[in-house]
Scaffold this active site. Structure first.
Site, PDB file in Angstrom:
ATOM      1  N   GLU A  32      64.113  56.855  50.571  1.00  8.42           N
ATOM      2  CA  GLU A  32      63.962  56.108  51.827  1.00  8.42           C
ATOM      3  C   GLU A  32      62.552  55.545  51.913  1.00  8.42           C
ATOM      4  O   GLU A  32      61.676  55.914  51.118  1.00  8.42           O
ATOM      5  CB  GLU A  32      64.281  57.012  53.030  1.00  8.42           C
ATOM      6  N   HIS A  40      63.409  51.999  65.297  1.00 10.75           N
ATOM      7  CA  HIS A  40      64.093  51.833  64.007  1.00 10.75           C
ATOM      8  C   HIS A  40      64.445  50.361  63.853  1.00 10.75           C
ATOM      9  O   HIS A  40      64.981  49.751  64.778  1.00 10.75           O
ATOM     10  CB  HIS A  40      65.363  52.693  63.948  1.00 10.75           C
ATOM     11  N   ARG A  63      58.496  51.813  58.981  1.00  9.99           N
ATOM     12  CA  ARG A  63      59.418  51.314  60.001  1.00  9.99           C
ATOM     13  C   ARG A  63      58.740  50.421  61.046  1.00  9.99           C
ATOM     14  O   ARG A  63      59.325  49.445  61.507  1.00  9.99           O
ATOM     15  CB  ARG A  63      60.077  52.497  60.714  1.00  9.99           C
ATOM     16  N   HIS A  99      63.908  54.931  68.634  1.00  7.63           N
ATOM     17  CA  HIS A  99      64.585  55.869  67.744  1.00  7.63           C
ATOM     18  C   HIS A  99      64.010  57.279  67.803  1.00  7.63           C
ATOM     19  O   HIS A  99      64.751  58.253  67.785  1.00  7.63           O
ATOM     20  CB  HIS A  99      64.457  55.313  66.323  1.00  7.63           C
ATOM     21  N   ARG A 144      56.412  58.556  61.841  1.00  9.71           N
ATOM     22  CA  ARG A 144      57.170  59.600  61.142  1.00  9.71           C
ATOM     23  C   ARG A 144      57.711  59.076  59.816  1.00  9.71           C
ATOM     24  O   ARG A 144      58.291  57.992  59.756  1.00  9.71           O
ATOM     25  CB  ARG A 144      58.342  60.033  62.026  1.00  9.71           C
TER      26      ARG A 144
HETATM   27  C1  LIG Z   1      71.122  57.759  64.983  1.00 10.31           C
HETATM   28  C2  LIG Z   1      70.023  58.670  64.503  1.00 10.31           C
HETATM   29  C3  LIG Z   1      69.868  58.913  63.140  1.00 10.31           C
HETATM   30  C4  LIG Z   1      68.870  59.761  62.695  1.00 10.31           C
HETATM   31  N1  LIG Z   1      68.782  60.022  61.357  1.00 10.31           N
HETATM   32  C5  LIG Z   1      67.872  60.932  60.930  1.00 10.31           C
HETATM   33  C6  LIG Z   1      67.839  61.331  59.565  1.00 10.31           C
HETATM   34  O1  LIG Z   1      68.628  60.878  58.743  1.00 10.31           O
HETATM   35  N2  LIG Z   1      66.899  62.253  59.202  1.00 10.31           N
HETATM   36  C7  LIG Z   1      66.017  62.813  60.069  1.00 10.31           C
HETATM   37  O2  LIG Z   1      65.198  63.648  59.677  1.00 10.31           O
HETATM   38  N3  LIG Z   1      66.048  62.443  61.373  1.00 10.31           N
HETATM   39  C8  LIG Z   1      66.942  61.547  61.821  1.00 10.31           C
HETATM   40  N4  LIG Z   1      66.968  61.200  63.145  1.00 10.31           N
HETATM   41  C9  LIG Z   1      66.079  61.909  64.076  1.00 10.31           C
HETATM   42  C10 LIG Z   1      66.622  63.330  64.277  1.00 10.31           C
HETATM   43  O3  LIG Z   1      68.022  63.276  64.336  1.00 10.31           O
HETATM   44  C11 LIG Z   1      66.090  63.977  65.543  1.00 10.31           C
HETATM   45  O4  LIG Z   1      64.710  63.847  65.635  1.00 10.31           O
HETATM   46  C12 LIG Z   1      66.433  65.457  65.544  1.00 10.31           C
HETATM   47  O5  LIG Z   1      67.798  65.641  65.283  1.00 10.31           O
HETATM   48  C13 LIG Z   1      66.072  66.090  66.873  1.00 10.31           C
HETATM   49  O6  LIG Z   1      66.616  67.384  66.893  1.00 10.31           O
HETATM   50  P1  LIG Z   1      66.390  68.317  68.148  1.00 10.31           P
HETATM   51  O7  LIG Z   1      67.117  69.579  67.843  1.00 10.31           O
HETATM   52  O8  LIG Z   1      64.956  68.382  68.457  1.00 10.31           O
HETATM   53  O9  LIG Z   1      67.079  67.531  69.373  1.00 10.31           O
HETATM   54  P2  LIG Z   1      68.550  66.950  69.551  1.00 10.31           P
HETATM   55  O10 LIG Z   1      69.331  67.076  68.320  1.00 10.31           O
HETATM   56  O11 LIG Z   1      68.430  65.601  70.142  1.00 10.31           O
HETATM   57  O12 LIG Z   1      69.197  67.943  70.613  1.00 10.31           O
HETATM   58  C14 LIG Z   1      68.774  67.958  71.944  1.00 10.31           C
HETATM   59  C15 LIG Z   1      69.582  69.014  72.672  1.00 10.31           C
HETATM   60  O13 LIG Z   1      68.967  69.298  73.928  1.00 10.31           O
HETATM   61  C16 LIG Z   1      69.945  69.341  74.939  1.00 10.31           C
HETATM   62  N5  LIG Z   1      69.279  69.017  76.217  1.00 10.31           N
HETATM   63  C17 LIG Z   1      68.424  67.999  76.484  1.00 10.31           C
HETATM   64  N6  LIG Z   1      68.003  68.083  77.757  1.00 10.31           N
HETATM   65  C18 LIG Z   1      68.604  69.172  78.301  1.00 10.31           C
HETATM   66  C19 LIG Z   1      68.592  69.788  79.576  1.00 10.31           C
HETATM   67  N7  LIG Z   1      67.846  69.304  80.586  1.00 10.31           N
HETATM   68  N8  LIG Z   1      69.365  70.865  79.795  1.00 10.31           N
HETATM   69  C20 LIG Z   1      70.142  71.376  78.804  1.00 10.31           C
HETATM   70  N9  LIG Z   1      70.182  70.847  77.561  1.00 10.31           N
HETATM   71  C21 LIG Z   1      69.420  69.767  77.317  1.00 10.31           C
HETATM   72  C22 LIG Z   1      70.983  68.338  74.503  1.00 10.31           C
HETATM   73  O14 LIG Z   1      72.199  68.600  75.156  1.00 10.31           O
HETATM   74  C23 LIG Z   1      71.014  68.608  72.997  1.00 10.31           C
HETATM   75  O15 LIG Z   1      71.851  69.707  72.725  1.00 10.31           O
HETATM   76  C24 LIG Z   1      67.963  60.353  63.618  1.00 10.31           C
HETATM   77  C25 LIG Z   1      68.108  60.099  64.973  1.00 10.31           C
HETATM   78  C26 LIG Z   1      69.138  59.262  65.423  1.00 10.31           C
HETATM   79  C27 LIG Z   1      69.266  59.012  66.890  1.00 10.31           C
END
Ligand SMILES: Cc1cc2nc3c(=O)[nH]c(=O)nc-3n(C[C@H](O)[C@H](O)[C@H](O)COP(=O)(O)OP(=O)(O)OC[C@H]3O[C@@H](n4cnc5c(N)ncnc54)[C@H](O)[C@@H]3O)c2cc1C
Length: 502
Positions: free
Chosen positions: A113, A230, A276, A334, A369
């Site tokens: 990537e 993105h 990006r 993103h 990032r």
């Molecule tokens: C389309 C897309 C593609 C991506 N592709 C990649 C990739 O290929 N590789 C990579 O490294 N990163 C990628 N990213 C970035 C990466 O996915 C995210 O940065 C990462 O998954 C974040 O994980 P997290 O566990 O911190 O939060 P998230 O996975 O966003 O989870 C957040 C959680 O918090 C909960 N939540 C939020 N607020 C509250 C609240 N007030 N009360 C209760 N629950 C709450 C939600 O319900 C959810 O369960 C991508 C992002 C997107 C949008």
């Protein structure tokens, strides 16, 4: 009001929340709370993959160099060091816990990537890495006697007593409040804030709640001006927008405008695999000049439908066949590089409040990032948070009083206000910023804050987070990584390693 008690409260069931819970299960009872269905998280949406230096000719040192270079002199080198060295072991753990990483001839398949100097991106089912990882973690969490998972429950605020985090207050779908006390500590794993922008790839649940709650609790936030746009969301009006993973460009697709010009040559020596922010601004400039922008994937070597099955299906749904048609694309919000400031163990500046995943700022991303480093960051630092939390002694729990307004349930009004906030942020704190535009945006946000009743909690979380982001963007009088100021277009050495802390 109902009150319950557990050892650890984890808010969020993305990669960061689930990894924390699984790493904590030997140390006590864990309650994982999420706002909506498990599939509604950015982790579930992640496509391209997760980075780790496991291939031939690769090393944690090379991974570190790529991460530091992409972060434009703003990464915390110690955090980066920790992440890249823990990466191979973390991949092994994920595999042991059930993630079916793609393999070729008995070895993990590694993709390439943007800004990575070698191929080091592991993936699952081609372009369904996030779903593959989170589904396996979730399955394992469901089987654990120590882990309770509740969905469709919104954490409205943190309970702070004598400067320590004691638990959370939640509302269920019907607006019923509950107080949940955490004997050992609370972990925010609430993800980022893409839904603050009109165009975003982020899930609907990602409204910046964690940043706002931490701010209300008095925790420090930092680097909030750095937003990654993105370059290639599918340009079809929908929320969230569908992402055309960078891995497609990694496999040979190129950006073209409606004059059939491969325009990235004009903007960066790495052309379509430039960082990006560079690609997003290039597309922005092309569209400002009245051109349309497309991704031309017709020449890629791999069989598109095998390598990118999900992207293929989504394009077909909109009448686009990537094997012969150009794919219309647009930049979209993103990822946020900044967040709640934490140490290497995920401890925030508020005792017993921890953060990991996108909501945290460990310093690994700096001003930008590196692709596929965020799933990795979440998985690595979740293990460290769990280690630290497990070592804490339990705190005494009393019945707490808590005066937060009742939840307002008028969805129609809420959606109208959310749309206004998203429009303001897109227009005033988007890909290209100026002081006057940022200040005009801030003024509009303040007006909305006065207008919207406090019970519209998500709207207020969005407003709080948005204002922190704008104030941070006003402060940084230079351009660096994901923060571009039209009135200060240069990257200025004196601003290296300077961080705005709110
Ligand atoms: C389309 C897309 C593609 C991506 N592709 C990649 C990739 O290929 N590789 C990579 O490294 N990163 C990628 N990213 C970035 C990466 O996915 C995210 O940065 C990462 O998954 C974040 O994980 P997290 O566990 O911190 O939060 P998230 O996975 O966003 O989870 C957040 C959680 O918090 C909960 N939540 C939020 N607020 C509250 C609240 N007030 N009360 C209760 N629950 C709450 C939600 O319900 C959810 O369960 C991508 C992002 C997107 C949008």
């Amino acid at each position: 009001m109902t009150q319950i008690e557990t050892d650890f409260v984890v808010v969020g069931s993305g990669i960061a929340g689930l990894m924390t819970a699984l790493s904590l299960q030997e140390s006590g009872d864990v309650l994982v709370i999420s706002k909506a269905r498990y599939e509604e998280s950015n982790s579930f949406r992640a496509q391209g993959g997760i980075a780790a230096a496991i291939g031939e000719g690769d090393s944690p040192e090379l991974h570190r160099e790529d991460t530091l270079r992409t972060g434009v002199d703003l990464c915390d080198p110690t955090s980066v060091e920790v992440m890249v060295h823990m990466a191979p072991r973390t991949i092994q753990l994920l595999a042991e816990w059930g993630t079916p990483f793609d393999q070729t001839n008995g070895h993990y398949s590694l993709g390439r990537e943007g800004s990575h100097s070698v191929s080091r991106i592991l993936h699952v089912a081609g372009d369904q890495t996030g779903a593959g990882i989170t589904a396996s973690l979730l399955e394992r969490a469901k089987q654990s006697d120590q882990i309770d998972l509740i969905t469709h429950t919104m954490v409205a605020d943190l309970l702070i007593e004598q400067g320590q985090c004691r638990g959370v207050k939640t509302f269920d779908l019907k607006g019923k409040p509950t107080i949940i006390l955490a004997r050992k500590g609370v972990v925010l794993a609430t993800g980022g804030c893409g839904q603050l922008y009109r165009y975003t790839t982020n899930d609907l649940v990602v409204t910046g709640d964690g940043f706002a709650m931490a701010h209300r609790a008095g925790a420090a936030l930092t680097d909030m001006e750095f937003v990654q746009f993105h370059p290639t969301a599918l340009a079809v009006e929908q929320n969230p927008m569908f992402l055309i993973s960078e891995a497609v460009r990694g496999d040979g697709a190129i950006l073209v405008n409606d004059h059939e010009e491969a325009f990235m040559e004009k903007y960066h020596e790495w052309k379509d695999l430039a960082p990006r922010d560079v690609v997003s601004r290039a597309i922005y400039r092309e569209t400002q000049a009245g051109r349309q922008v497309f991704l031309d994937a017709t020449q890629i070597q791999a069989n598109f439908s095998d390598r990118f099955p999900k992207i293929f299906r989504e394009c077909l749904k909109h009448g686009i066949d990537p094997r012969k048609d150009l794919i219309p694309v647009t930049p979209a919000a993103h990822f946020i590089m900044g967040g709640i400031r934490t140490d290497l163990e995920g401890q925030t500046t508020v005792p017993r409040l921890f953060a990991c995943g996108e909501v945290a700022c460990t310093g690994v991303h700096g001003a930008n990032r590196l692709a596929s480093n965020s799933l990795l960051e979440g998985a690595v630092f979740a293990q460290r948070v769990a280690n630290k939390l497990a070592s804490l002694s339990p705190q005494k729990s009393d019945l707490l009083t808590f005066d937060y307004p009742d939840l307002c349930m008028d969805k129609q009004k809420e959606e109208t206000w959310k749309a206004q906030i998203r429009e303001i942020m897109w227009n005033h704190a988007g890909i290209v910023r100026t002081l006057s535009s940022l200040l005009a945006g801030l003024k509009q946000l303040k007006q909305l804050e006065e207008e919207i009743p406090l019970g519209f909690i998500e709207c207020h979380n969005m407003l709080t987070t948005a204002q922190i982001m704008i104030k941070s963007a006003c402060w940084r009088q230079e351009s660096r990584g994901g923060h571009y100021r039209f009135d200060y277009p240069e990257t200025v050495t004196e601003w290296s390693r300077k961080h705005y802390v709110i």
